[in-house]
Design an enzyme around this catalytic site. Structure first.
Site, PDB file in Angstrom:
ATOM      1  CG  ASN A  11      20.968 -11.308 -16.917  1.00  0.00           C
ATOM      2  OD1 ASN A  11      21.847 -11.149 -16.226  1.00  0.00           O
ATOM      3  ND2 ASN A  11      19.607 -10.651 -17.139  1.00  0.00           N
ATOM      4  CD1 TRP A  12      25.037 -16.495 -15.157  1.00  0.00           C
ATOM      5  CD2 TRP A  12      27.049 -16.006 -14.697  1.00  0.00           C
ATOM      6  NE1 TRP A  12      25.738 -17.418 -15.685  1.00  0.00           N
ATOM      7  CE2 TRP A  12      27.137 -17.372 -15.103  1.00  0.00           C
ATOM      8  CE3 TRP A  12      28.310 -15.496 -14.020  1.00  0.00           C
ATOM      9  CZ2 TRP A  12      28.124 -17.950 -15.531  1.00  0.00           C
ATOM     10  CZ3 TRP A  12      29.359 -16.110 -14.296  1.00  0.00           C
ATOM     11  CH2 TRP A  12      29.423 -17.539 -14.890  1.00  0.00           C
ATOM     12  CE  LYS A  13      17.480 -12.223 -14.668  1.00  0.00           C
ATOM     13  NZ  LYS A  13      16.078 -12.226 -14.164  1.00  0.00           N
ATOM     14  CG  HIS A  97      16.496  -7.615 -17.581  1.00  0.00           C
ATOM     15  ND1 HIS A  97      15.890  -7.758 -16.869  1.00  0.00           N
ATOM     16  CD2 HIS A  97      16.881  -8.862 -18.128  1.00  0.00           C
ATOM     17  CE1 HIS A  97      15.497  -8.813 -16.339  1.00  0.00           C
ATOM     18  NE2 HIS A  97      16.131  -9.736 -17.460  1.00  0.00           N
ATOM     19  CD  GLU A  99      15.395  -9.103 -13.468  1.00  0.00           C
ATOM     20  OE1 GLU A  99      16.733  -8.910 -13.332  1.00  0.00           O
ATOM     21  OE2 GLU A  99      15.091 -10.023 -13.521  1.00  0.00           O
ATOM     22  CD  GLU A 169      14.757 -11.463 -20.731  1.00  0.00           C
ATOM     23  OE1 GLU A 169      15.300 -12.496 -20.428  1.00  0.00           O
ATOM     24  OE2 GLU A 169      14.755 -10.488 -19.978  1.00  0.00           O
ATOM     25  N   GLY A 175      11.660 -15.592 -13.817  1.00  0.00           N
ATOM     26  CA  GLY A 175      11.897 -16.180 -12.459  1.00  0.00           C
ATOM     27  C   GLY A 175      10.589 -16.595 -11.948  1.00  0.00           C
ATOM     28  CB  SER A 215      10.642 -19.642 -16.518  1.00  0.00           C
ATOM     29  OG  SER A 215      10.217 -18.749 -15.324  1.00  0.00           O
ATOM     30  N   GLY A 236      18.038 -16.796 -17.387  1.00  0.00           N
ATOM     31  CA  GLY A 236      18.651 -16.178 -16.193  1.00  0.00           C
ATOM     32  C   GLY A 236      18.915 -17.247 -15.054  1.00  0.00           C
ATOM     33  N   GLY A 237      18.232 -17.671 -14.274  1.00  0.00           N
ATOM     34  CA  GLY A 237      18.351 -18.619 -13.297  1.00  0.00           C
ATOM     35  C   GLY A 237      18.915 -19.992 -13.560  1.00  0.00           C
TER      36      GLY A 237
HETATM   37  P1  13P Z   1      14.700 -16.432 -15.558  1.00  0.00           P
HETATM   38  O1  13P Z   1      15.364 -17.443 -16.682  1.00  0.00           O
HETATM   39  O2  13P Z   1      15.311 -16.663 -14.429  1.00  0.00           O
HETATM   40  O3  13P Z   1      13.185 -16.260 -15.879  1.00  0.00           O
HETATM   41  O4  13P Z   1      15.183 -14.832 -16.320  1.00  0.00           O
HETATM   42  C1  13P Z   1      15.125 -14.635 -17.420  1.00  0.00           C
HETATM   43  C2  13P Z   1      15.794 -13.301 -17.584  1.00  0.00           C
HETATM   44  O5  13P Z   1      15.312 -12.226 -17.098  1.00  0.00           O
HETATM   45  C3  13P Z   1      16.948 -13.113 -18.400  1.00  0.00           C
HETATM   46  O6  13P Z   1      17.516 -11.734 -18.825  1.00  0.00           O
END
Ligand code: 13P
Length: 252
Positions: A11-13, A97, A99, A169, A175, A215, A236-237
């Site tokens: 997920n590149w956000k 999600h 967020e 999640e 993150g 993470s 994510g990251g």
């Molecule tokens: P991180 O891997 O950066 O913690 O993010 C997880 C995430 O929110 C994937 O949707």
């Protein structure tokens, strides 16, 4: 024995413009084109879906979107419909999600409608659920997840949900570099599978893929994937760099 195909998703956000997205996806395809024993998905921003989708066409890496509008079309400024996502080549869509829930006030009722829109259009929804640190500390983790599952999947029949994917999640692990331990994640994944069994029956509970997100990196993916109820991951990251993400894809 777990026969579910591993699902590794990035997920590149709100990172990468079109050019950066295209560059990264080209590198990722070079690094991961031979992987056949896992389903792989990348969800770039809406604006990169079309160019990235063109590159991914006919490859082993599939395209996903990060959200969807529950309306089919109309005067909904700034929204993106299921048919728009399909026309870019999307197969999957991330829904709910944390967020989106926390920052953009998405409710379980909205999320339920979005899942309905995705399923009706033939997109595969990835329903995200998870508790905050305060909720975990208060001992409310299972209560919160139960509510998110109950309301998110309200009014669906078992046969509607054959392709559904759930991503657990925990918000405190997103993150933050603070991954849930494999035992912590396994405990919750087992609970989610039991919830699905209670609500939708044993067959769906056995086939549904439940991803862990928070993470995840090359150093911890293997232990997580070794857990019986963890079927994949939403990264994510660590998905932003093609080489790092390819190491996660090739965790075996
Ligand atoms: P991180 O891997 O950066 O913690 O993010 C997880 C995430 O929110 C994937 O949707």
């Amino acid at each position: 024995m777990n026969k579910r195909i591993p699902f590794i998703a990035g997920n590149w956000k709100m990172y990468k413009d079109c050019n950066q997205a295209v560059e990264t996806i080209k590198t990722l395809l070079e690094l991961a084109f031979e992987v056949e024993d896992a389903d792989i998905m990348i969800a770039p921003s809406f604006t990169s879906l079309y160019p990235v989708g063109k590159i991914l066409k006919d490859s082993n890496v599939k395209l996903g979107a990060q959200s969807i509008c529950y309306q089919k079309e109309g005067a909904f400024t700034g929204e993106i419909s299921a048919s728009m996502l399909l026309s870019c080549g999307c197969l999957y869509v991330i829904i709910g999600h944390s967020e989106r829930r926390e920052i953009f006030n998405e409710t379980d009722e909205n999320i339920n409608k979005k899942i309905n829109a995705a399923i009706n259009a033939g997109l595969i929804p990835i329903l995200c659920i998870g508790e905050s640190e305060a909720q975990r500390d208060a001992g409310d983790t299972f209560k919160i997840l139960d509510k998110q599952i109950e309301l998110g999947l309200k009014d669906f029949f078992t046969e509607d949900l054959n392709n559904l994917i759930i991503a657990y999640e925990p918000i405190w692990a997103i993150g933050t570099g603070k991954t849930a331990t494999d035992e912590q994640a396994q405990e919750v994944h087992k609970f989610i599978r039991e919830e699905i069994e209670a609500k939708f029956g044993k067959s769906l509970a056995e086939s549904i893929r439940i991803l862990y997100g928070g993470s995840v990196k090359p150093a911890n993916i293997k232990q997580l994937m070794d857990m019986p109820d963890i079927d994949g991951t939403l990264v994510g990251g660590a998905s932003l760099d093609a080489k790092t993400f390819s190491e996660i894809i090739k965790y075996k």
